[in-house]
Design an enzyme around this catalytic site. Structure first.
Site, PDB file in Angstrom:
ATOM      1  N   LEU A 193      10.111  -4.406   2.383  1.00 19.16           N
ATOM      2  CA  LEU A 193      10.798  -3.414   1.561  1.00 19.16           C
ATOM      3  C   LEU A 193      10.359  -3.592   0.116  1.00 19.16           C
ATOM      4  O   LEU A 193      10.357  -4.715  -0.400  1.00 19.16           O
ATOM      5  CB  LEU A 193      12.317  -3.592   1.644  1.00 19.16           C
ATOM      6  N   SER A 194      10.001  -2.499  -0.535  1.00 21.50           N
ATOM      7  CA  SER A 194       9.690  -2.566  -1.964  1.00 21.50           C
ATOM      8  C   SER A 194      10.972  -2.721  -2.773  1.00 21.50           C
ATOM      9  O   SER A 194      12.078  -2.518  -2.262  1.00 21.50           O
ATOM     10  CB  SER A 194       8.939  -1.308  -2.405  1.00 21.50           C
ATOM     11  N   ALA A 195      10.821  -3.088  -4.026  1.00 24.57           N
ATOM     12  CA  ALA A 195      11.977  -3.226  -4.908  1.00 24.57           C
ATOM     13  C   ALA A 195      12.658  -1.871  -5.091  1.00 24.57           C
ATOM     14  O   ALA A 195      11.994  -0.826  -5.098  1.00 24.57           O
ATOM     15  CB  ALA A 195      11.538  -3.781  -6.259  1.00 24.57           C
TER      16      ALA A 195
END
Length: 359
Positions: free
Chosen positions: A63-65
């Site tokens: 998951l990206s930020a």
């Protein structure tokens, strides 16, 4: 290592912080972020970090930020009825938020390299549909995922209104990515260490805007060592909805409008809605800095340590109610579900209108 915004105690507080830092700027994007709890896409043992503005990776799951997803959602300029292609669709978190905006007549496709991540995404999508009250607040464009390398999409595939790539794109693949886009469409991708928005303004005309400095892991190059042949990725067909499904969408829409009119009537008669749970307001000083997040790095606005705002009204309210800190907001009521269940209809039809959901 740190995030671009302060950590939240829950999903709503994370969204509050993203709004305050101007990563979330439009109401549609805010609604989508609030509707899907980021923690639901974490493995149970890692959920303590779900509301921090940090990327998360475990095996092939990534998951990206939140601030990255915020910028992506804003840059895509999503509207109901559009077609969307997510390259490197991962957990399906972004695709599901996009689906809430696209609505029932949009197209929502994802390509993911790892089959185990596809299964994980399907599990999370199924959990959202079956259990989340947010599902009934929207008409959802359910994402469809296929396994494969996004650099091997069949050349006869349809073009899309919106395309996002969640891995670093090398310069030599820029034209390939552009070819997936309709005229008037928007492509968002990490290109040459910049999150880049490309708008196709004509058959061979483009507008490019650099949004944010980023560093994503690069796209995986196709491996033809085994057979020497390309494994073409065939995207899902654009399905035509059945008459039954169209009727369900229309009936649910009518019931929602009725509920909205009833709410307006109550408001007009002087009845007030329950007060929202008050959050402690913070004042932050912003500055430019560079943040390192595992395989992602970006230049962004960082708040200094938060300072409580002086708010005499809040202080008075706390003094008047010594138990205020113990109060919790009432769980939201699913008015659509209540209204459907109260209708004089056969139970099978009620359950059909509710998509046979568990809650």
């Amino acid at each position: 290592m740190g995030g671009a915004v302060s950590a939240g105690e829950d999903n709503d507080e994370l969204i509050d912080n993203l709004k305050e830092a101007q990563y979330i700027r439009t109401e549609l994007v805010e609604q989508a972020f609030r509707a899907i709890d980021r923690a639901d896409y974490y493995l149970e043992e890692f959920k303590d970090n779900a509301y921090k503005d940090l990327a998360w990776k475990h095996g092939n799951i990534h998951l990206s930020a939140p601030c990255i997803y915020s910028e992506v959602m804003e840059a895509l300029d999503l509207q109901p009825g559009l077609s969307f292609l997510n390259l490197g669709s991962g957990t399906g978190y972004l695709s599901s938020m996009v689906g809430l905006i696209l609505g029932p007549f949009g197209v929502n496709h994802g390509v993911e390299l790892h089959s185990d991540v596809i299964e994980y995404a399907k599990q999370k999508l199924d959990f959202f549909i079956k259990t989340s009250d947010s599902f009934d607040k929207f008409e959802f464009c359910e994402p469809s995922f296929v396994t494969g390398n996004c650099l091997e999409i069949s050349p006869d595939c349809t073009q899309y209104d919106r395309v996002y790539c969640g891995a670093g794109v090398q310069k030599e693949h820029e034209d390939y990515m552009k070819s997936l886009l309709k005229v008037g469409g928007i492509l968002v991708m990490p290109l040459e260490e910049k999150l880049t928005k490309i708008t196709r303004t004509g058959p061979s005309a483009w507008e490019t805007k650099k949004i944010l400095a980023v560093s994503f892991a690069p796209l995986i190059q196709p491996n033809h060592a085994d057979s020497g042949k390309s494994r073409l990725v065939h995207l899902p067909p654009v399905a035509v909805r059945s008459l039954q499904d169209l009727a369900r969408i229309a009936i649910r829409g009518t019931i929602k409008r009725l509920i909205h009119q009833e709410a307006l009537g109550r408001a007009g008669s002087g009845l007030k809605s329950p007060p929202r749970f008050k959050r402690r307001r913070l004042r932050r000083r912003r500055m430019e800095t560079i943040v390192f997040l595992d395989k992602e790095v970006f230049a962004s606005r960082i708040s200094s340590p938060a300072e409580p705002c002086e708010d005499l009204d809040d202080d008075r309210e706390e003094e008047e109610d010594t138990k205020g800190s113990e109060l919790k907001p009432e769980p939201p009521v699913n008015f659509l579900r209540e209204k459907v269940l109260s209708l004089p209809l056969p139970d099978p039809l009620k359950y059909y209108l509710l998509y046979y959901r568990e809650k």
